[in-house]
Write a protein that holds these residues in place. Structure first.
Motif, PDB file in Angstrom:
ATOM      1  N   UNK A  64       0.841  -1.199   0.000  1.00 25.60           N
ATOM      2  CA  UNK A  64       0.000   0.000   0.000  1.00 25.60           C
ATOM      3  C   UNK A  64       0.873   1.246   0.000  1.00 25.60           C
ATOM      4  N   UNK A  65       1.966   1.223   0.731  1.00 32.45           N
ATOM      5  CA  UNK A  65       2.885   2.366   0.734  1.00 32.45           C
ATOM      6  C   UNK A  65       3.496   2.569  -0.649  1.00 32.45           C
ATOM      7  N   UNK A  66       3.840   1.489  -1.333  1.00 37.71           N
ATOM      8  CA  UNK A  66       4.383   1.607  -2.694  1.00 37.71           C
ATOM      9  C   UNK A  66       3.352   2.203  -3.640  1.00 37.71           C
ATOM     10  N   UNK A  67       2.107   1.771  -3.518  1.00 37.41           N
ATOM     11  CA  UNK A  67       1.039   2.303  -4.371  1.00 37.41           C
ATOM     12  C   UNK A  67       0.860   3.798  -4.114  1.00 37.41           C
ATOM     13  N   UNK A  68       0.825   4.186  -2.854  1.00 36.76           N
ATOM     14  CA  UNK A  68       0.633   5.606  -2.543  1.00 36.76           C
ATOM     15  C   UNK A  68       1.829   6.426  -2.996  1.00 36.76           C
ATOM     16  N   UNK A  69       3.031   5.858  -2.929  1.00 38.53           N
ATOM     17  CA  UNK A  69       4.213   6.566  -3.413  1.00 38.53           C
ATOM     18  C   UNK A  69       4.129   6.774  -4.926  1.00 38.53           C
ATOM     19  N   UNK A  70       3.690   5.758  -5.637  1.00 35.48           N
ATOM     20  CA  UNK A  70       3.499   5.893  -7.086  1.00 35.48           C
ATOM     21  C   UNK A  70       2.434   6.923  -7.427  1.00 35.48           C
ATOM     22  N   UNK A  71       1.383   6.959  -6.649  1.00 36.57           N
ATOM     23  CA  UNK A  71       0.325   7.938  -6.890  1.00 36.57           C
ATOM     24  C   UNK A  71       0.829   9.359  -6.620  1.00 36.57           C
ATOM     25  N   UNK A  72       1.620   9.538  -5.568  1.00 35.07           N
ATOM     26  CA  UNK A  72       2.192  10.861  -5.299  1.00 35.07           C
ATOM     27  C   UNK A  72       3.103  11.294  -6.448  1.00 35.07           C
TER      28      UNK A  72
END
Length: 94
Positions: A64-72
């Motif tokens: 989930x942290x990787x996904x949110x980092x990609x979204x940022x």
């Protein structure tokens, strides 16, 4: 109301007897309660299952942290593209 003069000594002897027997019984009962385990022990298979669940939750949190980092990152790129304006790049015809 007249009380017999023997009532007070008899009551005192009864109280001493009850105290002499009751205090050790109460102490023994308190020790027995203290010796019992406070938290019930889990079976080994349940402990192993909880450990696997913990590892799975940790890996999900990382993803989930990787996904949110990609979204940022994507949001940052889109914001930079909008603020940069047309920098000599022509828009395709609509």
């Amino acid at each position: 109301m007249v009380l017999s003069p023997l009532i007070v000594p008899i009551a005192a002897f009864i109280m001493v007897g009850v105290t002499a027997i009751g205090v050790p019984l109460a102490k023994a009962y308190a020790r027995r309660i203290e010796r019992e385990p406070r938290s019930p022990s889990l079976p080994p298979d349940m402990t192993a299952r909880l450990e696997r669940m913990e590892q799975a939750i940790d890996s999900i949190a990382i993803e989930v942290e990787r996904i949110s980092e990609g979204q940022r990152f994507t949001t940052k790129l889109l914001a930079e593209r909008n603020t940069a304006g047309p920098s000599g790049v022509s828009k395709p015809p609509s």
